[in-house]
Design a protein around this motif. Sequence first.
Motif, PDB file in Angstrom:
ATOM      1  N   ALA A 284       0.919  -1.202   0.093  1.00  0.00           N
ATOM      2  CA  ALA A 284       0.080   0.211  -0.034  1.00  0.00           C
ATOM      3  C   ALA A 284       0.661   1.213   0.072  1.00  0.00           C
ATOM      4  CB  ALA A 284      -0.951  -0.115   1.195  1.00  0.00           C
ATOM      5  N   ALA A 285       2.236   1.088   0.598  1.00  0.00           N
ATOM      6  CA  ALA A 285       3.020   2.272   0.539  1.00  0.00           C
ATOM      7  C   ALA A 285       4.376   1.579   0.160  1.00  0.00           C
ATOM      8  CB  ALA A 285       3.455   2.705   2.052  1.00  0.00           C
ATOM      9  N   THR A 286       5.076   2.552  -0.423  1.00  0.00           N
ATOM     10  CA  THR A 286       6.552   2.060  -0.766  1.00  0.00           C
ATOM     11  C   THR A 286       7.826   2.253  -0.148  1.00  0.00           C
ATOM     12  OG1 THR A 286       6.812   4.251  -2.199  1.00  0.00           O
ATOM     13  CG2 THR A 286       5.773   2.253  -3.401  1.00  0.00           C
ATOM     14  N   PRO A 287       8.461   1.720   0.123  1.00  0.00           N
ATOM     15  CA  PRO A 287       9.854   2.007   0.860  1.00  0.00           C
ATOM     16  C   PRO A 287      10.312   3.140   0.901  1.00  0.00           C
ATOM     17  CG  PRO A 287      10.138  -0.195   0.177  1.00  0.00           C
ATOM     18  CD  PRO A 287       8.854   0.356  -0.729  1.00  0.00           C
ATOM     19  N   SER A 288      10.760   3.969   1.959  1.00  0.00           N
ATOM     20  CA  SER A 288      11.201   5.138   1.805  1.00  0.00           C
ATOM     21  C   SER A 288      12.719   5.414   1.915  1.00  0.00           C
ATOM     22  CB  SER A 288      10.494   6.355   2.748  1.00  0.00           C
ATOM     23  OG  SER A 288      10.694   5.686   4.121  1.00  0.00           O
ATOM     24  N   HIS A 289      13.306   4.376   2.683  1.00  0.00           N
ATOM     25  CA  HIS A 289      14.858   4.244   2.863  1.00  0.00           C
ATOM     26  C   HIS A 289      15.518   3.693   2.009  1.00  0.00           C
ATOM     27  CE1 HIS A 289      18.556   3.194   5.068  1.00  0.00           C
ATOM     28  NE2 HIS A 289      18.171   4.240   5.971  1.00  0.00           N
ATOM     29  N   PRO A 290      16.743   3.786   1.732  1.00  0.00           N
ATOM     30  CA  PRO A 290      17.561   2.944   0.448  1.00  0.00           C
ATOM     31  C   PRO A 290      17.455   1.637   0.740  1.00  0.00           C
ATOM     32  CG  PRO A 290      18.659   5.060   1.145  1.00  0.00           C
ATOM     33  CD  PRO A 290      17.601   4.962   2.159  1.00  0.00           C
ATOM     34  N   ALA A 291      17.680   1.058   2.085  1.00  0.00           N
ATOM     35  CA  ALA A 291      17.632  -0.149   2.345  1.00  0.00           C
ATOM     36  C   ALA A 291      16.543  -0.910   1.846  1.00  0.00           C
ATOM     37  CB  ALA A 291      17.841  -0.556   3.859  1.00  0.00           C
ATOM     38  N   GLY A 292      15.224  -0.205   2.070  1.00  0.00           N
ATOM     39  CA  GLY A 292      13.941  -1.062   1.494  1.00  0.00           C
ATOM     40  C   GLY A 292      13.883  -0.892  -0.002  1.00  0.00           C
ATOM     41  N   LYS A 293      14.441   0.249  -0.720  1.00  0.00           N
ATOM     42  CA  LYS A 293      14.155   0.172  -2.140  1.00  0.00           C
ATOM     43  C   LYS A 293      15.237  -0.648  -2.733  1.00  0.00           C
ATOM     44  CE  LYS A 293      13.197   5.360  -1.980  1.00  0.00           C
ATOM     45  NZ  LYS A 293      13.530   6.528  -2.474  1.00  0.00           N
ATOM     46  N   LEU A 294      16.631  -1.093  -2.114  1.00  0.00           N
ATOM     47  CA  LEU A 294      17.153  -2.080  -2.657  1.00  0.00           C
ATOM     48  C   LEU A 294      16.649  -3.155  -2.708  1.00  0.00           C
ATOM     49  CD1 LEU A 294      20.797  -1.162  -1.349  1.00  0.00           C
ATOM     50  CD2 LEU A 294      19.967  -1.031  -3.861  1.00  0.00           C
ATOM     51  N   VAL A 295      15.869  -3.732  -1.551  1.00  0.00           N
ATOM     52  CA  VAL A 295      15.106  -4.871  -1.569  1.00  0.00           C
ATOM     53  C   VAL A 295      14.168  -4.996  -2.583  1.00  0.00           C
ATOM     54  CG1 VAL A 295      13.450  -6.456  -0.290  1.00  0.00           C
ATOM     55  CG2 VAL A 295      15.578  -5.348   0.986  1.00  0.00           C
ATOM     56  N   ASP A 296      13.449  -3.940  -2.580  1.00  0.00           N
ATOM     57  CA  ASP A 296      12.289  -3.790  -3.751  1.00  0.00           C
ATOM     58  C   ASP A 296      12.920  -4.162  -5.254  1.00  0.00           C
ATOM     59  OD1 ASP A 296      10.005  -3.206  -5.016  1.00  0.00           O
ATOM     60  OD2 ASP A 296      10.101  -1.050  -4.968  1.00  0.00           O
ATOM     61  N   ASP A 297      14.241  -3.417  -5.500  1.00  0.00           N
ATOM     62  CA  ASP A 297      14.615  -3.572  -6.984  1.00  0.00           C
ATOM     63  C   ASP A 297      15.117  -5.086  -6.920  1.00  0.00           C
ATOM     64  OD1 ASP A 297      14.683  -1.077  -7.435  1.00  0.00           O
ATOM     65  OD2 ASP A 297      16.703  -0.671  -6.769  1.00  0.00           O
ATOM     66  N   ALA A 298      15.680  -5.813  -5.759  1.00  0.00           N
ATOM     67  CA  ALA A 298      16.041  -7.202  -6.002  1.00  0.00           C
ATOM     68  C   ALA A 298      14.700  -8.163  -6.354  1.00  0.00           C
ATOM     69  CB  ALA A 298      16.675  -7.742  -4.829  1.00  0.00           C
ATOM     70  N   VAL A 299      13.755  -7.703  -5.398  1.00  0.00           N
ATOM     71  CA  VAL A 299      12.457  -8.256  -5.687  1.00  0.00           C
ATOM     72  C   VAL A 299      11.772  -8.283  -7.286  1.00  0.00           C
ATOM     73  CG1 VAL A 299       9.934  -8.289  -5.176  1.00  0.00           C
ATOM     74  CG2 VAL A 299      11.717  -8.158  -3.434  1.00  0.00           C
ATOM     75  N   ASN A 300      12.032  -7.295  -7.789  1.00  0.00           N
ATOM     76  CA  ASN A 300      11.441  -6.910  -9.168  1.00  0.00           C
ATOM     77  C   ASN A 300      12.191  -7.805 -10.211  1.00  0.00           C
ATOM     78  OD1 ASN A 300       9.383  -5.375  -8.493  1.00  0.00           O
ATOM     79  ND2 ASN A 300      10.436  -3.516  -8.596  1.00  0.00           N
ATOM     80  N   GLY A 301      13.671  -7.822  -9.994  1.00  0.00           N
ATOM     81  CA  GLY A 301      14.489  -8.506 -10.743  1.00  0.00           C
ATOM     82  C   GLY A 301      14.364  -9.728 -10.687  1.00  0.00           C
TER      83      GLY A 301
ATOM     84  N   LYS B  73      20.628 -18.849 -12.839  1.00  0.00           N
ATOM     85  CA  LYS B  73      21.797 -18.319 -12.638  1.00  0.00           C
ATOM     86  C   LYS B  73      21.629 -16.744 -12.337  1.00  0.00           C
ATOM     87  CE  LYS B  73      26.175 -17.901 -12.172  1.00  0.00           C
ATOM     88  NZ  LYS B  73      27.011 -18.576 -10.875  1.00  0.00           N
ATOM     89  N   GLU B  74      20.825 -15.900 -12.973  1.00  0.00           N
ATOM     90  CA  GLU B  74      20.627 -14.713 -12.724  1.00  0.00           C
ATOM     91  C   GLU B  74      19.843 -14.356 -11.497  1.00  0.00           C
ATOM     92  OE1 GLU B  74      18.420 -13.500 -16.311  1.00  0.00           O
ATOM     93  OE2 GLU B  74      20.528 -13.048 -17.608  1.00  0.00           O
ATOM     94  N   ILE B  75      18.943 -15.333 -11.173  1.00  0.00           N
ATOM     95  CA  ILE B  75      18.381 -15.089  -9.899  1.00  0.00           C
ATOM     96  C   ILE B  75      19.257 -15.206  -8.721  1.00  0.00           C
ATOM     97  CG2 ILE B  75      16.498 -16.268  -8.425  1.00  0.00           C
ATOM     98  CD1 ILE B  75      14.867 -16.963 -10.985  1.00  0.00           C
ATOM     99  N   GLU B  76      19.993 -16.383  -8.905  1.00  0.00           N
ATOM    100  CA  GLU B  76      21.105 -16.604  -7.915  1.00  0.00           C
ATOM    101  C   GLU B  76      21.836 -15.575  -7.581  1.00  0.00           C
ATOM    102  OE1 GLU B  76      24.508 -19.852  -6.789  1.00  0.00           O
ATOM    103  OE2 GLU B  76      23.383 -20.127  -8.728  1.00  0.00           O
ATOM    104  N   GLU B  77      22.538 -14.801  -8.799  1.00  0.00           N
ATOM    105  CA  GLU B  77      23.454 -13.645  -8.464  1.00  0.00           C
ATOM    106  C   GLU B  77      22.616 -12.406  -7.985  1.00  0.00           C
ATOM    107  OE1 GLU B  77      24.441 -12.946 -12.619  1.00  0.00           O
ATOM    108  OE2 GLU B  77      26.023 -14.465 -12.605  1.00  0.00           O
ATOM    109  N   ILE B  78      21.234 -12.285  -8.099  1.00  0.00           N
ATOM    110  CA  ILE B  78      20.537 -11.241  -7.560  1.00  0.00           C
ATOM    111  C   ILE B  78      20.409 -11.512  -5.978  1.00  0.00           C
ATOM    112  CG2 ILE B  78      18.210 -10.273  -7.181  1.00  0.00           C
ATOM    113  CD1 ILE B  78      18.032 -10.549 -10.352  1.00  0.00           C
ATOM    114  N   ILE B  79      20.231 -12.678  -5.548  1.00  0.00           N
ATOM    115  CA  ILE B  79      19.909 -13.204  -4.137  1.00  0.00           C
ATOM    116  C   ILE B  79      21.256 -13.040  -3.284  1.00  0.00           C
ATOM    117  CG2 ILE B  79      19.677 -15.071  -2.782  1.00  0.00           C
ATOM    118  CD1 ILE B  79      17.431 -16.036  -5.044  1.00  0.00           C
TER     119      ILE B  79
END
Length: 217
Positions: free
Chosen positions: A23-40, A62-68
């Motif tokens: 319902a809301a999006t992360p405001s801190h850079p840490a949360g945003k990095l998790v968001d980017d990993a999720v989408n990838g 392999k790409e998923i493993e690298e993101i994780i």
Amino acid sequence: MKRASMTIIFTVFFALASFQAFAATPSHPAGKLVDDAVNGVLERLSNPAIHQPGPTQDKLLKEIEEIIYARLDFEEFSARTIGAKWRSLTDAERREFQQAISDLLYYTYFKSLLQYQGEPVEYVGEIVSSKGDKVEVKTNFIYEGKPIPINYRMLNKKNTWLVYDIFIESISIVQNYRGQFQQVLQKETPQELTRMIRAKADETKAAADAALASPKL
């Protein structure tokens, strides 16, 4: 609940829940990095080829493993699970343990990765430490309409944020593994613990490779 528990553990540990449902999006850079990993990861999971043996499947996994691996701090995780005896290990021994535990976790839960069905996650908020070097990203994993509190604890290392522990309904994954490892370390050396983890990781990888040979996943 077997599928539920496996899916929850894998999903939260490897950050594979859909932040698109927040319902809301992360405001801190840490949360945003998790968001980017999720989408990838989700982008690759949505490709039908991931369920069919072949070069494309290999590339996607392999790409998923690298993101994780890029978002998880396995060094910090390893040190916290072994405890004080971590200081007695050489750099090479630390790397060996770290690789063994990361492989074990990945291959233990990889089938749940392919079984993920888009369960949503609600973003709750973030707690930043007084020094600003730690952040806890608070979420609720929604399974069958019920919220399950999932909190990611992250450290700032070399100007990036990495997950080093996850709390599932107030239970720490680090503390869970630490309890198991400490029982082994009462009788065995850290080197023997590493050998045991590597053997189990190789066993689970073989099972994972066999499962991937079938297009039914």
